[in-house]
Design an enzyme around this catalytic site. Structure first.
Site, PDB file in Angstrom:
ATOM      1  N   HIS A  99      36.929  24.799  40.752  1.00 25.78           N
ATOM      2  CA  HIS A  99      37.819  24.540  39.608  1.00 25.78           C
ATOM      3  C   HIS A  99      39.216  25.033  39.936  1.00 25.78           C
ATOM      4  CE1 HIS A  99      38.073  28.718  37.890  1.00 25.78           C
ATOM      5  NE2 HIS A  99      36.992  28.864  38.632  1.00 25.78           N
ATOM      6  N   CYS A 102      41.141  28.953  39.898  1.00 28.84           N
ATOM      7  CA  CYS A 102      40.066  29.898  40.223  1.00 28.84           C
ATOM      8  C   CYS A 102      40.665  31.224  40.706  1.00 28.84           C
ATOM      9  CB  CYS A 102      39.175  29.298  41.314  1.00 28.84           C
ATOM     10  SG  CYS A 102      37.791  30.366  41.767  1.00 28.84           S
TER      11      CYS A 102
HETATM   12 ZN   LIG Z   1      36.497  30.428  39.875  1.00 27.39          ZN
END
Ligand SMILES: [Zn+2]
Length: 229
Positions: A99, A102
């Site tokens: 993602h 992060c």
């Molecule tokens: Zn993460």
């Protein structure tokens, strides 16, 4: 017990009741056997829950999560989970999901010390070092986003090269490894188009995947020379 935890248990009772009303026998059926088609390997970040963002119910996705969605060849926890998913649950798809934003990737990118996890995040830093010629010329924010994607691609390769997957493919079992990135800002998943579903397409898929991140303009974009440059 603190009020906060009481809230969770109350929520649980309401959820179980509503689920049974919506689908009588739901828990009885699930208690007998799980039969997920998907395995999710994602970050432990609380903002990236596998079931919710894919609209899947309990029983539909087998999940392994750790800091920065890393699959290390010597990590018995991850490998055992993958083995169970592949050999016992016969999942068809393993999806590595990173993602943007992060914190683990950011720490690895900027060299931020966070504690014991520094040793774990060293694997992400290795990804950064390996591809630094494709990263260093980019603006800082873009570097982090690209490293999130690169980390996913590397982990897809690590899953594909594991003995579990190599053995499964050798047996003729159909299982594909995919790489996605999730956007915290819009809630959307992006397919990085790095699917590996048989031994002979692991290296070509890997090589093609990294060519999308050009080296410094005028630099050599040939795959495989990052580490020695
Ligand atoms: Zn993460």
């Amino acid at each position: 017990m603190s009020g906060e935890l009481t809230d969770l248990l109350d929520n649980n009772r309401r959820w179980a009741e509503a689920t049974t009303q919506r689908e009588p026998g739901f828990f009885t059926r699930l208690a007998q056997q799980q039969n997920p088609r998907y395995m999710w390997i994602g970050c432990a970040d609380s903002r990236v829950p596998a079931n919710e963002i894919t609209g899947l119910d309990p029983g539909e996705v087998f999940v392994h999560r750790n800091v920065a969605n890393v699959v290390v060849h010597s990590d018995l926890n991850a490998l055992s989970t993958i083995q169970f998913a592949v050999e016992h649950l016969l999942v068809k798809h393993i999806i590595v999901v990173g993602h943007y934003g992060c914190a683990g990737v950011r720490a690895a990118m900027r060299g931020i010390r966070v504690g014991l996890a520094d040793n774990w995040l060293r694997h992400v830093e290795d990804v950064r070092l390996r591809h630094r010629k494709r990263l260093d010329h980019l603006p800082a924010a873009e570097q982090e986003d690209i490293l999130c994607e690169m980390n996913v691609i590397e982990q897809v390769g690590n899953v594909a090269l594991s003995t579990v997957i190599q053995d499964a493919w050798a047996r003729g079992q159909e299982v594909a490894i995919h790489g996605w990135v999730y956007g915290l800002k819009d809630g959307l998943l992006k397919d990085l188009d790095v699917t590996m579903d048989r031994p002979e397409n692991v290296v070509p898929t890997f090589a093609t995947a990294f060519k999308r991140y050009p080296r410094e303009p005028g630099g050599d974009t040939e795959f495989g020379v990052d580490a020695d440059a």
